[in-house]
Every structure is written in C-alpha cells, then in structure tokens.
Design an enzyme around this catalytic site. Structure first.
Site, PDB file in Angstrom:
ATOM      1  N   ASP A 142     -26.815 -36.182 -26.306  1.00 16.68           N
ATOM      2  CA  ASP A 142     -27.647 -35.568 -27.332  1.00 16.68           C
ATOM      3  C   ASP A 142     -29.117 -35.913 -27.106  1.00 16.68           C
ATOM      4  O   ASP A 142     -29.533 -36.127 -25.962  1.00 16.68           O
ATOM      5  CB  ASP A 142     -27.171 -36.031 -28.713  1.00 16.68           C
ATOM      6  CG  ASP A 142     -27.323 -34.958 -29.774  1.00 16.68           C
ATOM      7  OD1 ASP A 142     -28.444 -34.770 -30.264  1.00 16.68           O
ATOM      8  OD2 ASP A 142     -26.324 -34.301 -30.109  1.00 16.68           O
ATOM      9  N   HIS A 172     -32.003 -35.274 -33.964  1.00 22.20           N
ATOM     10  CA  HIS A 172     -30.646 -34.728 -34.002  1.00 22.20           C
ATOM     11  C   HIS A 172     -29.598 -35.766 -33.606  1.00 22.20           C
ATOM     12  O   HIS A 172     -28.581 -35.943 -34.274  1.00 22.20           O
ATOM     13  CB  HIS A 172     -30.574 -33.512 -33.076  1.00 22.20           C
ATOM     14  CG  HIS A 172     -29.296 -32.752 -33.127  1.00 22.20           C
ATOM     15  ND1 HIS A 172     -28.216 -33.059 -32.326  1.00 22.20           N
ATOM     16  CD2 HIS A 172     -28.916 -31.675 -33.863  1.00 22.20           C
ATOM     17  CE1 HIS A 172     -27.232 -32.206 -32.572  1.00 22.20           C
ATOM     18  NE2 HIS A 172     -27.631 -31.359 -33.497  1.00 22.20           N
ATOM     19  N   SER A 355     -22.749 -28.827 -35.217  1.00 20.36           N
ATOM     20  CA  SER A 355     -23.058 -30.140 -34.635  1.00 20.36           C
ATOM     21  C   SER A 355     -22.531 -31.252 -35.523  1.00 20.36           C
ATOM     22  O   SER A 355     -21.898 -32.203 -35.064  1.00 20.36           O
ATOM     23  CB  SER A 355     -24.572 -30.320 -34.494  1.00 20.36           C
ATOM     24  OG  SER A 355     -25.088 -29.664 -33.391  1.00 20.36           O
TER      25      SER A 355
END
Length: 471
Positions: A142, A172, A355
C-alpha cells in the site's frame, strides 16, 4: 532469447532484423526517448536480465515472481526486445489513487461513523477463545504506514519499494493498517487481528500514485520475505482494468497463493471487478454497509462495489464492512489535508470503499489462521464462502454473502481443499502472457503506439487504489 555479447540468432531473417535494429539503436541513442517497461521471458528472469543488458537498458526491479524485470530502455531497444518470441514487453503504467470524495453520493458515505467492523465479521468471538492473529504475518502492499499509538509494536518490518521515504504521505495505508491490527486502547474498536504481525510494503509516492512495476516489486518482495516474517496473508487494495490474456497482477497474486499465502484483494469501487481481484483463484472482497451495528439483519450490499462474472466465476467471493469505517488518521497526509471533514477526533479518520473491506477481511483471515494454522489458502477461501451469511438487501452485489469468522472457525472444508467455485489447477505462466501478447493484446508493446491510443489511452489514470471515500 537475446544472448549477451553473442547475439545468437534463430533464423537468418531474424538476424537481419536484429542487426538492423541494433544499428538503429546505436545511431539514435542521442535522441531516442527512454521508456519504462516490464520485460518477461519464457526462459525466466535471468534471460530477461541478460536481454535488457544486451540492449543497454537499466534494470529497475528484478521481478522473479513474473519471470521478468522492470527496466528503462529506449524506444528502439524496446522494439528490439519485442522481436524476440521468448520475450514480452509491457509498458509500465501509473496507477493513481482515485477515492470517492466525501459525501459524493449517499450510498457510499453517511454521517454515522462506524467502529463495528470487527464485531460484524465475528472476530470478537475468536478473540474470546484466545485467537487474535498472534504469529501470523500480514503483508500490506500500500502507501506505507505512519506511526500511530493504536498500532503499538505490530509493524514488525517496513520496506520502501517505491523509494519515497518513511511513513505514509498519503494516508491510505495507515487507515488499512488500523483495520488489520489496530488496537482500541480507549478509542474506537479497530483491527480484526490486533496481535498479528504487520509487514509494511510501501509501493507508492506521497500523493498515493504508484506504478505497475512497483506493485509487482512489492509482491515479489512478499514472496522473498515470506518465510522470514511468517507471512500467511497479503492485502492488496489496488485496482486497474483487467488485461486480456494473462494479467501480470493476477499472475503474481496466484504465485503467492500457491506458495501458501492467502491473497486478499479489493473488488473495486466502480461497480466492475478490477485486477487483481478479477483473478479466479484469490480471495476477492467487496464492501457492505453494516449500518453501524454488529447485527447482520440490516447489512446491505453496495452497488458501487465491484461485482459480476469474470471468466464464468462470480466475483466478489464475499463482502465485509466497508462503509464509513473509523480507522487511523495519518496526520498531515494528503488525505488528511484534503478531507478535514473526515477526521474523527484527533487520531482517527472515516473512510469507505472496497479497500476498507479488504483490510477487515485480511485481519479476519489472520485471526482464522491463528485458530486453524493448518489451513491452506484454498481451504480458507472455501470455508469463508461456505460460512458466509445472507445480506438483508442488495445481495446480488455480495458474492457468497457477508464474512462470518465465528462460523468459519468451526467449518469443515474437507481434506481436498477444493475451491467452492471449482477453480484450481496449474498456475498460469509467462508463456500464457506471451501467447496473449502475440495475439495482439492491446497492452503489447507493438500493438499500440506510445503516442497513439497507447498506455494512457486505456485509462491508466483510472486504474486506482480500490477504494477510499474519505468521509
């Protein structure tokens, strides 16, 4: 195969073409533009390395996981490499984070922030039995992970594949980490596997952008470091349209799967299933709305979450909470600065997307493997699909249903470990990819010009991190 120094040729006609191309390569070196490509070989990574060296290219990443390398070569050199029947040349391409804006539409974001995900998937039932993911390594491919008190000492290793520096400039990855291993510590309930070991594999720049080569390099690193860190699960919240033939992200994901690592991939955020979640073998997770309660009778599938049939297989495999979830705030990150309305107190953030559902599911798998470490990836997938619960509404978007970890822990998968959908067999190889390229696949170097429809023309800008609505 282009052999170093000798340039041994298969046929006289190919020899003429090669010499001509080599001459052109030397004559245009001063003006020939550099291109970043991925070169794969039927004969393995060593052959790809040698071939790139022969044309004067620079290797950026060794990608044993797909029998190739990421390299920087001139346009003429790429054309030369692509004349070899044992090689495939695919343009590297940017994958940009593309989350929904807060309150973009009412079906993805609500004003109610939820910290019920772990309870909804039944993780707390396993916690009471002493199974909290201890000893299970979860690799997170990520944007990186920022320091946060709720992570305690659970991040056991950090790798910066993208070379963008420490931490998480985008936010994120930190959010994902919280949903995998975050501990409450007086705040909201967070991770489904609070005692698991998190391996931070950073593949993105501070703005959340990444490249196909970096993502593949991240997956390659997971494969190489799996034994060292006890990696049993990898979470991949990336999205890009699936490539015809053999997709490189799918290929890498399947190779991890057959190495014994459960690959949990996001279904996508625009209604269509994206790569690598489009792969028939790995575990693809979409998002549901648990309406802020652990009661399942009000859980609703989401039409924006990727769903549909891929190669005759229904995807996603199942769904997990992914709407308005509370997780960790990466203070000062791009997402934090862009969406201040998504802040939840000083230390937390609210986000939606497949996600987020992927992170919840990855933590749940780690907790399941803590309880049943003997399970293979095929058995994990079978158990989770067989034990999934029905949704209250919009079940057509939910695959086999909602993830039910408590039911999965007691579910017998059978000794064969067959997948519920009957998909198993040999892992596709680079030969499959090259066969697809030879048929004119539009990601083939020779199939589209750089300036024409090219690699940006197939909406690489839209190939994004699968999901985060920051709010």
């Amino acid at each position: 195969m282009i052999l170093p120094t000798t340039l041994r040729l298969r046929t006289a006609s190919f020899g003429v073409a090669l010499v001509t191309a080599a001459t052109a390569l030397a004559g245009t070196a001063a003006t020939d533009a550099n291109r970043d490509v991925i070169v794969v070989s039927r004969l393995g990574m060593a052959d790809a390395l040698a071939s790139v060296a022969e044309v004067g290219g620079t290797v950026l990443h060794e990608l044993a996981i797909v029998d190739g390398v990421a390299a920087r070569v001139t346009t003429t050199a790429a054309t030369l490499l692509d004349t070899d029947e044992d090689l495939g040349v695919v343009a590297d391409a940017r994958v940009q984070h593309q989350g929904r804006k807060p309150k973009q539409d009412t079906d993805t974001t609500t004003s109610v922030a939820r910290d019920t995900a772990a309870a909804t998937v039944g993780a707390r039932d396993l916690w009471r039995a002493g199974n909290r993911g201890a000893g299970i390594g979860v690799a997170l491919v990520d944007t990186g992970v920022a320091a946060h008190p709720a992570l305690r000492d659970r991040v056991v290793a950090t790798y910066d594949v993208a070379g963008s520096g420490p931490g998480d400039g985008f936010g994120h990855g930190t959010f994902m980490a919280g949903l995998i291993v975050g501990e409450s510590a007086g705040g909201p309930a967070l991770g489904a596997a609070p005692d698991a070991d998190l391996i931070d594999v950073k593949v993105a720049a501070a703005d959340g952008s990444t490249w196909l080569s970096d993502v593949l390099a991240g997956l390659d690193l997971v494969q190489r470091r799996a034994d060292e860190h006890g990696i049993r699960v990898v979470a991949v919240a990336l999205a890009r349209p699936r490539s015809p033939g053999t997709d490189l992200l799918e290929l890498a994901s399947e190779r991890l799967w057959y190495d014994g690592i459960v690959v949990v991939a996001a279904a996508g955020n625009d209604g269509e299933v994206t790569s690598p979640g489009s792969d028939a073998v790995i575990l693809t997770v979409g998002a549901l709305d648990d309406n802020g309660s652990s009661r399942r009778r009000d859980d609703i599938g989401q039409s924006w979450s990727g769903h549909g049939r891929v190669d005759g297989i229904d995807k996603p495999d199942l769904v997990a909470p992914g709407v308005s979830l509370i997780s960790l705030r990466a203070t000062g990150s791009a997402a934090d600065e862009a969406f201040p309305e998504a802040r939840h107190g000083d230390a937390y953030f609210v986000g939606s997307g497949s996600s987020m559902a992927t992170a919840v599911a990855a933590g749940a798998v780690a907790t399941l493997l803590d309880a049943r470490p003997d399970l293979t990836p095929n058995q994990v997938k079978s158990i989770l699909k067989l034990s999934a619960y029905g949704l209250a509404a919009d079940a057509e978007f939910g695959g086999a249903g909602g993830l039910d970890l408590a039911a999965a822990a007691s579910q017998w998968a059978g000794s064969s470990g067959q997948l519920v959908d009957g998909v198993n067999g040999l892992v596709p190889g680079v030969s499959d990819l090259l066969d697809a390229l030879a048929l004119g696949d539009d990601e083939h170097w020779a199939g589209r010009s750089w300036a024409g429809r090219s690699w940006a023309g197939r909406s690489w800008a839209g190939r994004s991190w699968a999901g985060s609505t920051w709010g």
